[in-house]
Design an enzyme around this catalytic site. Structure first.
Site, PDB file in Angstrom:
ATOM      1  N   GLU A 196      43.071  33.321  33.280  1.00 21.85           N
ATOM      2  CA  GLU A 196      42.364  34.461  32.664  1.00 21.85           C
ATOM      3  C   GLU A 196      42.332  35.673  33.600  1.00 21.85           C
ATOM      4  O   GLU A 196      41.342  36.397  33.677  1.00 21.85           O
ATOM      5  CB  GLU A 196      40.965  34.057  32.219  1.00 21.85           C
ATOM      6  CG  GLU A 196      41.008  33.047  31.082  1.00 21.85           C
ATOM      7  CD  GLU A 196      39.767  33.094  30.226  1.00 21.85           C
ATOM      8  OE1 GLU A 196      39.277  34.192  29.938  1.00 21.85           O
ATOM      9  OE2 GLU A 196      39.306  32.018  29.820  1.00 21.85           O
ATOM     10  N   GLY A 197      43.422  35.882  34.294  1.00 18.39           N
ATOM     11  CA  GLY A 197      43.536  36.997  35.222  1.00 18.39           C
ATOM     12  C   GLY A 197      43.352  36.537  36.652  1.00 18.39           C
ATOM     13  O   GLY A 197      42.268  36.081  37.030  1.00 18.39           O
ATOM     14  N   GLY A 205      52.750  36.753  32.249  1.00 21.89           N
ATOM     15  CA  GLY A 205      51.440  36.225  32.599  1.00 21.89           C
ATOM     16  C   GLY A 205      50.502  37.391  32.826  1.00 21.89           C
ATOM     17  O   GLY A 205      49.886  37.923  31.908  1.00 21.89           O
ATOM     18  N   GLU A 227      44.020  38.925  42.019  1.00 20.74           N
ATOM     19  CA  GLU A 227      44.696  40.201  42.242  1.00 20.74           C
ATOM     20  C   GLU A 227      44.578  41.116  41.020  1.00 20.74           C
ATOM     21  O   GLU A 227      44.364  42.330  41.151  1.00 20.74           O
ATOM     22  CB  GLU A 227      46.174  39.953  42.583  1.00 20.74           C
ATOM     23  CG  GLU A 227      46.414  39.287  43.931  1.00 20.74           C
ATOM     24  CD  GLU A 227      46.090  37.795  43.937  1.00 20.74           C
ATOM     25  OE1 GLU A 227      45.938  37.228  45.035  1.00 20.74           O
ATOM     26  OE2 GLU A 227      45.978  37.184  42.841  1.00 20.74           O
ATOM     27  N   ARG A 257      35.403  36.700  30.387  1.00 24.22           N
ATOM     28  CA  ARG A 257      35.414  36.643  31.851  1.00 24.22           C
ATOM     29  C   ARG A 257      34.078  36.249  32.476  1.00 24.22           C
ATOM     30  O   ARG A 257      34.046  35.406  33.376  1.00 24.22           O
ATOM     31  CB  ARG A 257      35.916  37.971  32.419  1.00 24.22           C
ATOM     32  CG  ARG A 257      37.430  38.034  32.484  1.00 24.22           C
ATOM     33  CD  ARG A 257      37.979  39.375  32.881  1.00 24.22           C
ATOM     34  NE  ARG A 257      39.445  39.313  32.909  1.00 24.22           N
ATOM     35  CZ  ARG A 257      40.251  40.353  32.750  1.00 24.22           C
ATOM     36  NH1 ARG A 257      39.718  41.552  32.560  1.00 24.22           N
ATOM     37  NH2 ARG A 257      41.551  40.206  32.786  1.00 24.22           N
TER      38      ARG A 257
END
Length: 404
Positions: free
Chosen positions: A384-385, A135, A388, A263
């Protein structure tokens, strides 16, 4: 001398009003139903296609805005209507971003229209990169792509997890490792055309939020795709692999390039959810009477709403800055793209939680939409991230060090 201004131009204002109208008249009235059904809202996707909100032409028009603000403006308004339906409409754009970011002009012409289908029979596309064991750690990707020179085909094997539109998509864009020993530098992206044998998916996964958006695991079992389905030229891939083998610094890899493009737009989606909850809570606080007066006259309530508004506006400025930088090829030297997504996602969670709290017991009931917005918001600190990972990107950017 050019005068500095934060005013939107006429085209941007028209876009905002148009998308907001669609969100208010079509999306929001249907949101609770499709959330409860946990099904892809094909009729609404088709309606979006009919009015020109779903399709490559719309994305191209937004991208043509030299300020970079058109797409985040549209995203905020659509997701103000509903995040699950919004992702059903805009989820295809992630696969399109992958094709745009890594593909050749010929590949864009061939595959992008197929991502959307047409007005009579709209289609969706999927970007498949996350795996059960890869991931946040993209370098641990196990999906493999092996080139069969005799047939000029790539053979894909592996499993992808949590793919938006996975299995129901026509076009799947899949990232895979070509040279596993190179980690993320040995990866590439491939288009899996509609109907390709060997690609299967689980049933739709049941989720906390975004329930109208289809999410599934995707399996690739000896999936053969023509050589032209490698995004970018094969010669360019071989040259990149040679540089990686020799220890030269890589310019990036397929999944990360796509996320860098997306993002700020994801941050704008989170803003739409947060703003919806804030506006609803504000109206409720003005109307709800306790102890003989509207609850907004209490400082605890008024100050909470003031903080909600301030945080939303601050996050929007970060999103708009990153969107402008990305559109104008300004490097994210301090992780500005990650800043925008991180701030907006965490604001969405905090604002929706406060909205539920301000409504009290009513906020816990499905009679009010704040509980749905609260559920929807959480994903923006994960997909999408994670938050953290965004902090890791920012800390590496500002320090120049490989923070772990």
């Amino acid at each position: 001398m050019v005068e500095f201004s934060l005013d939107l131009n006429e085209e941007q204002r028209d876009l905002r009003e148009w998308v907001h109208g669609f969100a208010a008249d079509v999306v929001r009235p249907a949101a609770a139903e499709w959330d409860a059904r946990e099904e892809t809202p094909w009729p609404i996707i088709q309606e979006a296609a009919k009015v020109g909100l779903y399709g490559f032409e719309f994305l191209a028009t937004c991208w043509a805005d030299p300020t970079g603000l058109a797409l985040p403006i549209a995203s905020e308004e659509l997701f103000w209507g509903d995040a699950g339906i919004g992702l059903s409409i805009f989820g295809t754009s992630l696969a399109v971003a992958a094709i745009y970011g890594a593909g050749t002009p010929d590949q864009m012409v061939e595959w992008v229209p197929q991502c959307f289908g047409d007005v009579d029979q709209p289609a969706v596309a999927a970007f498949c990169t996350t795996e059960p064991e890869a991931g946040s750690d993209v370098g641990a990707m196990r999906t493999r792509a092996v080139y069969d020179e005799a047939t000029d085909e790539w053979v894909l094997n592996g499993q992808k997890a949590y793919a938006t539109n996975g299995g129901i998509a026509g076009v799947h864009v899949v990232t895979a490792s070509v040279e596993p020993e190179l980690g993320s530098r040995g990866q590439a992206a491939f288009v899996v055309p509609p109907g390709t044998p060997g690609l299967t998916a689980t049933r739709k996964l049941r989720k906390l939020g975004l329930r109208a958006s289809h999410t599934a695991d995707v399996f690739l079992d000896d999936v053969r795709v023509p050589g032209r389905c490698l995004l970018g030229e094969r010669e360019a891939l071989l040259a990149r692999l040679d540089r990686a083998r020799s220890g030269q610094r890589a310019s990036g890899q397929a999944a990360m390039r796509t996320f860098e493009l997306s993002r700020p737009t994801v941050g704008a989606q989170a803003l739409g959810v947060a703003r919806a909850a804030y506006e609803y809570a504000l109206d409720y606080a003005k109307e709800r009477v306790q102890f003989g007066r509207p609850i907004i006259e209490n400082q605890a309530v008024a100050f909470a709403l003031a903080d909600m508004k301030m945080e939303i506006d601050a996050a929007r400025l970060l999103v708009w800055r990153a969107s402008w930088m990305g559109r104008n090829n300004r490097p994210f030297t301090a992780g500005e793209g990650s800043m925008s997504k991180l701030k907006a996602g965490e604001v969405a969670v905090s604002v929706t939680e406060k909205a539920v709290q301000l409504l009290g017991g009513a906020g816990f009931l499905r009679d009010h939409p704040v509980e749905r917005w609260y559920r929807d918001a959480k994903i923006y600190t994960i997909f999408e991230g994670t938050s953290e990972i965004q902090r890791l990107v920012i800390s590496r950017a500002i320090s120049g060090m490989q923070i772990r």
